[in-house]
Write a protein that holds these residues in place. Sequence first.
Motif, PDB file in Angstrom:
ATOM      1  N   SER A  97      -9.265  28.901 -45.437  1.00  0.00           N
ATOM      2  CA  SER A  97      -9.682  30.188 -45.990  1.00  0.00           C
ATOM      3  C   SER A  97      -8.500  31.157 -46.089  1.00  0.00           C
ATOM      4  CB  SER A  97     -10.789  30.786 -45.109  1.00  0.00           C
ATOM      5  OG  SER A  97     -11.140  32.060 -45.564  1.00  0.00           O
ATOM      6  N   ALA A  98      -7.654  31.162 -45.076  1.00  0.00           N
ATOM      7  CA  ALA A  98      -6.461  32.017 -45.105  1.00  0.00           C
ATOM      8  C   ALA A  98      -5.515  31.599 -46.216  1.00  0.00           C
ATOM      9  CB  ALA A  98      -5.751  31.981 -43.753  1.00  0.00           C
ATOM     10  N   ALA A  99      -5.359  30.294 -46.414  1.00  0.00           N
ATOM     11  CA  ALA A  99      -4.482  29.798 -47.482  1.00  0.00           C
ATOM     12  C   ALA A  99      -4.998  30.238 -48.845  1.00  0.00           C
ATOM     13  CB  ALA A  99      -4.376  28.279 -47.411  1.00  0.00           C
ATOM     14  N   LEU A 100      -6.300  30.152 -49.034  1.00  0.00           N
ATOM     15  CA  LEU A 100      -6.887  30.600 -50.300  1.00  0.00           C
ATOM     16  C   LEU A 100      -6.702  32.100 -50.498  1.00  0.00           C
ATOM     17  CD1 LEU A 100     -10.159  28.478 -50.404  1.00  0.00           C
ATOM     18  CD2 LEU A 100      -8.169  28.280 -51.918  1.00  0.00           C
ATOM     19  N   LEU A 102      -4.216  33.954 -49.337  1.00  0.00           N
ATOM     20  CA  LEU A 102      -2.813  34.148 -49.727  1.00  0.00           C
ATOM     21  C   LEU A 102      -2.619  33.845 -51.204  1.00  0.00           C
ATOM     22  CD1 LEU A 102      -0.731  32.569 -46.810  1.00  0.00           C
ATOM     23  CD2 LEU A 102      -0.783  34.964 -47.480  1.00  0.00           C
ATOM     24  N   GLN A 103      -3.206  32.765 -51.646  1.00  0.00           N
ATOM     25  CA  GLN A 103      -3.061  32.357 -53.043  1.00  0.00           C
ATOM     26  C   GLN A 103      -3.736  33.352 -53.982  1.00  0.00           C
ATOM     27  OE1 GLN A 103      -4.976  28.665 -54.090  1.00  0.00           O
ATOM     28  NE2 GLN A 103      -3.397  28.226 -55.609  1.00  0.00           N
ATOM     29  N   GLY A 108       2.627  37.064 -49.479  1.00  0.00           N
ATOM     30  CA  GLY A 108       3.385  36.067 -48.732  1.00  0.00           C
ATOM     31  C   GLY A 108       2.962  35.865 -47.302  1.00  0.00           C
ATOM     32  N   ALA A 109       2.118  36.764 -46.778  1.00  0.00           N
ATOM     33  CA  ALA A 109       1.733  36.640 -45.373  1.00  0.00           C
ATOM     34  C   ALA A 109       0.473  37.447 -45.085  1.00  0.00           C
ATOM     35  CB  ALA A 109       2.863  37.134 -44.476  1.00  0.00           C
ATOM     36  N   LEU A 110      -0.207  37.037 -44.028  1.00  0.00           N
ATOM     37  CA  LEU A 110      -1.375  37.757 -43.535  1.00  0.00           C
ATOM     38  C   LEU A 110      -1.178  38.048 -42.055  1.00  0.00           C
ATOM     39  CD1 LEU A 110      -4.172  35.533 -45.132  1.00  0.00           C
ATOM     40  CD2 LEU A 110      -3.562  37.868 -45.819  1.00  0.00           C
ATOM     41  N   PRO A 111      -1.220  39.314 -41.658  1.00  0.00           N
ATOM     42  CA  PRO A 111      -1.149  39.637 -40.236  1.00  0.00           C
ATOM     43  C   PRO A 111      -2.386  39.102 -39.515  1.00  0.00           C
ATOM     44  CG  PRO A 111      -0.660  41.562 -41.580  1.00  0.00           C
ATOM     45  CD  PRO A 111      -1.207  40.509 -42.496  1.00  0.00           C
ATOM     46  N   VAL A 112      -2.185  38.650 -38.285  1.00  0.00           N
ATOM     47  CA  VAL A 112      -3.278  38.152 -37.459  1.00  0.00           C
ATOM     48  C   VAL A 112      -3.587  39.237 -36.429  1.00  0.00           C
ATOM     49  CG1 VAL A 112      -4.100  36.301 -35.963  1.00  0.00           C
ATOM     50  CG2 VAL A 112      -2.438  35.792 -37.781  1.00  0.00           C
ATOM     51  N   ASN A 124       3.357  32.029 -45.999  1.00  0.00           N
ATOM     52  CA  ASN A 124       3.538  30.888 -46.894  1.00  0.00           C
ATOM     53  C   ASN A 124       4.433  29.833 -46.253  1.00  0.00           C
ATOM     54  OD1 ASN A 124       2.000  32.051 -48.910  1.00  0.00           O
ATOM     55  ND2 ASN A 124       3.749  32.903 -49.988  1.00  0.00           N
ATOM     56  N   THR A 125       5.441  30.266 -45.526  1.00  0.00           N
ATOM     57  CA  THR A 125       6.353  29.340 -44.855  1.00  0.00           C
ATOM     58  C   THR A 125       5.615  28.512 -43.816  1.00  0.00           C
ATOM     59  OG1 THR A 125       8.182  30.861 -45.234  1.00  0.00           O
ATOM     60  CG2 THR A 125       8.508  29.186 -43.542  1.00  0.00           C
TER      61      THR A 125
END
Length: 137
Positions: A97-100, A102-103, A108-112, A124-125
């Motif tokens: 879900s997080a990857a989707l 980002l896309q 480029g990133a999501l804070p947790v 993304n890295t």
Amino acid sequence: MIIKNYMSSECLTLKPNSTLAQARELMETRRVRQLPVVDAENRLVGILSKRDIYAASVSVLSKNYEREKKLIESHISVEEIMTRDVRTVSPNDDLASAALTLQEMRVGALPVVEDGKLIGIISNTDFLGIAVMLLEK
């Protein structure tokens, strides 16, 4: 697969009153493209990306580019240009879900965040590393 098993918990951050010059230096020396911005209690208040810095900087076509860049970046604070409405994830959220997200959001990133506090970041890295790991199996 959940985020807490793959996120970067050693998360570099900025304070809202940090300058763009400080942000650029940290991004260049630590080779990161986005930095969460936190308050004194480690609550997420924004995120700053290299793209944000480039958008706020002087044009490379300027006659006095280096001088003007240093002048502007030393006087503008992170809070003036950071993204305030930040999409976050929790450590127990699903990795796919997080990857989707980002896309779809083209970030480029999501804070947790957990209990209102920043505990890490997934980028993304990180997802590229996960892909390599899965491909090698």
